[in-house]
Design a protein around this motif. Structure first.
Motif, mmCIF file in Angstrom:
data_model
loop_
_atom_site.group_PDB
_atom_site.id
_atom_site.type_symbol
_atom_site.label_atom_id
_atom_site.label_comp_id
_atom_site.label_asym_id
_atom_site.label_seq_id
_atom_site.Cartn_x
_atom_site.Cartn_y
_atom_site.Cartn_z
ATOM 1 N N ILE A 135 0.837 -1.216 0.000
ATOM 2 C CA ILE A 135 0.000 0.000 0.000
ATOM 3 C C ILE A 135 0.864 1.256 0.000
ATOM 4 N N LYS A 136 2.107 1.097 -0.408
ATOM 5 C CA LYS A 136 3.047 2.217 -0.391
ATOM 6 C C LYS A 136 2.581 3.364 -1.277
ATOM 7 N N GLU A 137 1.940 3.045 -2.386
ATOM 8 C CA GLU A 137 1.487 4.071 -3.333
ATOM 9 C C GLU A 137 -0.006 4.370 -3.189
ATOM 10 N N MET A 138 -0.658 3.859 -2.176
ATOM 11 C CA MET A 138 -2.093 4.078 -1.979
ATOM 12 C C MET A 138 -2.294 5.398 -1.238
ATOM 13 N N ASP A 139 -2.717 6.434 -1.959
ATOM 14 C CA ASP A 139 -2.859 7.755 -1.355
ATOM 15 C C ASP A 139 -4.263 8.043 -0.858
ATOM 16 N N ARG A 140 -5.193 7.113 -1.070
ATOM 17 C CA ARG A 140 -6.556 7.277 -0.562
ATOM 18 C C ARG A 140 -7.155 5.907 -0.300
ATOM 19 N N LEU A 141 -8.329 5.890 0.319
ATOM 20 C CA LEU A 141 -8.974 4.619 0.630
ATOM 21 C C LEU A 141 -9.359 3.888 -0.651
ATOM 22 N N PRO A 142 -9.280 2.560 -0.654
ATOM 23 C CA PRO A 142 -9.684 1.806 -1.851
ATOM 24 C C PRO A 142 -11.197 1.831 -2.021
ATOM 25 N N ASP A 143 -11.651 1.548 -3.225
ATOM 26 C CA ASP A 143 -13.086 1.523 -3.511
ATOM 27 C C ASP A 143 -13.697 0.146 -3.282
ATOM 28 N N MET A 144 -12.871 -0.896 -3.270
ATOM 29 C CA MET A 144 -13.341 -2.263 -3.048
ATOM 30 C C MET A 144 -12.294 -3.031 -2.256
ATOM 31 N N LEU A 145 -12.739 -4.141 -1.677
ATOM 32 C CA LEU A 145 -11.845 -5.029 -0.937
ATOM 33 C C LEU A 145 -12.056 -6.449 -1.456
ATOM 34 N N PHE A 146 -10.965 -7.157 -1.736
ATOM 35 C CA PHE A 146 -11.050 -8.573 -2.086
ATOM 36 C C PHE A 146 -10.287 -9.345 -1.028
ATOM 37 N N VAL A 147 -10.983 -10.215 -0.300
ATOM 38 C CA VAL A 147 -10.366 -10.928 0.812
ATOM 39 C C VAL A 147 -10.409 -12.426 0.569
ATOM 40 N N ILE A 148 -9.359 -13.099 1.015
ATOM 41 C CA ILE A 148 -9.291 -14.558 1.039
ATOM 42 C C ILE A 148 -9.542 -14.991 2.469
ATOM 43 N N ASP A 149 -10.672 -15.672 2.705
ATOM 44 C CA ASP A 149 -11.064 -16.144 4.041
ATOM 45 C C ASP A 149 -11.542 -14.965 4.899
ATOM 46 N N SER A 150 -12.833 -14.729 4.871
ATOM 47 C CA SER A 150 -13.404 -13.610 5.622
ATOM 48 C C SER A 150 -13.276 -13.800 7.131
ATOM 49 N N ASN A 151 -13.098 -15.039 7.588
ATOM 50 C CA ASN A 151 -12.868 -15.265 9.018
ATOM 51 C C ASN A 151 -11.479 -14.801 9.427
ATOM 52 N N LYS A 152 -10.485 -15.153 8.632
ATOM 53 C CA LYS A 152 -9.109 -14.758 8.927
ATOM 54 C C LYS A 152 -8.951 -13.243 8.848
ATOM 55 N N GLU A 153 -9.624 -12.617 7.889
ATOM 56 C CA GLU A 153 -9.538 -11.166 7.695
ATOM 57 C C GLU A 153 -10.759 -10.461 8.286
ATOM 58 N N GLU A 154 -11.169 -10.912 9.452
ATOM 59 C CA GLU A 154 -12.378 -10.377 10.080
ATOM 60 C C GLU A 154 -12.263 -8.878 10.355
ATOM 61 N N ILE A 155 -11.108 -8.426 10.819
ATOM 62 C CA ILE A 155 -10.933 -7.004 11.137
ATOM 63 C C ILE A 155 -11.026 -6.159 9.872
ATOM 64 N N ALA A 156 -10.419 -6.628 8.798
ATOM 65 C CA ALA A 156 -10.476 -5.891 7.531
ATOM 66 C C ALA A 156 -11.905 -5.781 7.029
ATOM 67 N N VAL A 157 -12.662 -6.870 7.131
ATOM 68 C CA VAL A 157 -14.053 -6.861 6.668
ATOM 69 C C VAL A 157 -14.892 -5.902 7.516
ATOM 70 N N LYS A 158 -14.687 -5.895 8.816
ATOM 71 C CA LYS A 158 -15.466 -5.008 9.687
ATOM 72 C C LYS A 158 -15.143 -3.543 9.408
ATOM 73 N N GLU A 159 -13.863 -3.230 9.189
ATOM 74 C CA GLU A 159 -13.500 -1.843 8.880
ATOM 75 C C GLU A 159 -14.111 -1.401 7.551
ATOM 76 N N ALA A 160 -14.092 -2.285 6.564
ATOM 77 C CA ALA A 160 -14.671 -1.944 5.267
ATOM 78 C C ALA A 160 -16.173 -1.729 5.379
ATOM 79 N N ARG A 161 -16.860 -2.562 6.123
ATOM 80 C CA ARG A 161 -18.307 -2.405 6.296
ATOM 81 C C ARG A 161 -18.633 -1.112 7.049
ATOM 82 N N LYS A 162 -17.786 -0.758 7.994
ATOM 83 C CA LYS A 162 -18.015 0.473 8.751
ATOM 84 C C LYS A 162 -17.899 1.703 7.861
ATOM 85 N N LEU A 163 -17.010 1.637 6.863
ATOM 86 C CA LEU A 163 -16.798 2.765 5.957
ATOM 87 C C LEU A 163 -17.635 2.668 4.688
ATOM 88 N N GLY A 164 -18.419 1.607 4.558
ATOM 89 C CA GLY A 164 -19.257 1.460 3.363
ATOM 90 C C GLY A 164 -18.493 1.023 2.134
#
Length: 298
Positions: A135-164
Motif C-alpha cells: 500500500i506504499k502508493e495508496m494515497d486514498r482509501l480503496p473503492d473495493m476489498l477482495f479478501v481470502i477467508d473472511s474469518n481470517k480477515e475479520e478485522i479488515a471486513v469489519k472496517e470496510a463495512r463500517k466505511l461502506g
C-alpha cells in the motif's frame, strides 16, 4: 470439493452434501456467484475504481502479491494493521516515513551518517516495508476489498463495512456470508483455489480498465473555440447610420475590380451625364441642354 467438518449454518444453502463429516460445496452456486462478483469488479474497474487485495494466511501471501502487482492494484499479505482503513490518516504518516527512509538510504543521503545510524534506519525501513509494501502508493482509501477467508480477515471486513466499502470475498463453509457484499463460496485453504480466485479478480480489473480506455478513446472530443456566442445587435439599430454600411462593406477591398456600391452622385456627374444624353439625341438645342444641366437654385 471437500472442506472441514466445521460449518456455519448460514452457509447451508451453498452446501451440496456431507460425507464422512466433510461438507461439500455446490459448485454450480459457486460458479454463478463467482461470475456475478467478477462482473461487478469489472464494472467498477471500468469506472476507474481501485481494489485492495487482502490475504495474510500463508497459502495466500504469494498469490495475492503477484496478482495485485499484475493488475496494478494494492495488497496486504503479511499482517492487517488495525485501523488501516478507519485510521488511514495515521497509516499515511507511516507510509510517508517509509518513503523518507527510502530516499535517505537509496539516494546517497545516508553517506553523511554513521554506520550505526544507517543500521537503525535500515532496520526501521524493513519493518515498515514488511507491512506497508503493498500500500506504499495508496494515497486514498480503496473503492473495493477482495479478501481470502473472511474469518481470517475479520478485522479488515469489519472496517470496510463500517466505511461502506464493498467487499468481495472467498467464504468457506465456516464463514459468515452475510458479512461479505459479494460472497464466493469456495475453498480458502487450497493454494490452487486461492490462485484461481485471485487471478480472475486481477483479470476482471485489467479488462475493466482496458474497456474504460477504449470508451474514452472513442468519445467525441468537444471543440472549444476562442470566440464566444454571437451577441444580438438588433437593439442597437437605431444608433447606427445605414449610410455607413456601404463604407464598411468595401473597406479593405479597393484592389478588387467591382462596381461602385455608392449610389449617390454629385451634381457635376449628373450634369455630364445629361449633356452626353442630350448630345446623343438629334435636334436638341445646346441652350436647352445647358439649362437642363444646371442645378436648380436653392
Amino acid at each position: 470439493v471437500l472442506f472441514r467438518s466445521r460449518w456455519n449454518p448460514k452457509m447451508k444453502e451453498y452446501i451440496f452434501g456431507e460425507r464422512n463429516g466433510i461438507y461439500i460445496i455446490d459448485l454450480q452456486k459457486t460458479l454463478k456467484l463467482f461470475k456475478d462478483a467478477m462482473r461487478y469488479v469489472g464494472e467498477q474497474a471500468a469506472m476507474g475504481k481501485t481494489i485492495l487485495f487482502v490475504g495474510t494466511k500463508r497459502q495466500a501471501q504469494e498469490a495475492v502479491q503477484e496478482e495485485a502487482v499484475r493488475c496494478g492494484m494494492y495488497y496486504v499479505n503479511n499482517r492487517w494493521l488495525g485501523g488501516l482503513l478507519t485510521n488511514f490518516v495515521t497509516v499515511k504518516q507511516s507510509i510517508k516515513r517509509l518513503k523518507d527512509l527510502d530516499a535517505i538510504l537509496e539516494e546517497g543521503a545516508g553517506e553523511r551518517r554513521t554506520k550505526k545510524e544507517l543500521i537503525v534506519l535500515e532496520r526501521e525501513r524493513k519493518k515498515l516495508l514488511q507491512n506497508l509494501a503493498g500500500i506504499k502508493e495508496m494515497d486514498r482509501l480503496p473503492d473495493m476489498l477482495f479478501v481470502i477467508d473472511s474469518n481470517k480477515e475479520e478485522i479488515a471486513v469489519k472496517e470496510a463495512r463500517k466505511l461502506g466499502i464493498p467487499v468481495v470475498g472467498v467464504v468457506d463453509t465456516n464463514c459468515d456470508p452475510d458479512l461479505v457484499d459479494h460472497p464466493i463460496p469456495g475453498n480458502d485453504d487450497a493454494l490452487r483455489a486461492i490462485r484461481l480466485f485471485a487471478s480472475k479478480v486481477a483479470d476482471a480489473m485489467i479488462e475493466g480498465r482496458a474497456l474504460a480506455s477504449e470508451q474514452d478513446f472513442g468519445l467525441p472530443k468537444e471543440i472549444v473555440t476562442e470566440e464566444g456566442p454571437m451577441e444580438d445587435m438588433s437593439a442597437y439599430d437605431e444608433y447606427v447610420d445605414p449610410r455607413q454600411n456601404t463604407d464598411v462593406l468595401i473597406e479593405g477591398i479597393h484592389d478588387i475590380d467591382i462596381p461602385s456600391l455608392n449610389t449617390r452622385k454629385s451634381a457635376a456627374e449628373r450634369a455630364a451625364e445629361t449633356k452626353a444624353s442630350a448630345a446623343a439625341e438629334p435636334g436638341s438645342e445646346p441652350d436647352a441642354v445647358e439649362a437642363a444641366a444646371e442645378p436648380a437654385s436653392e
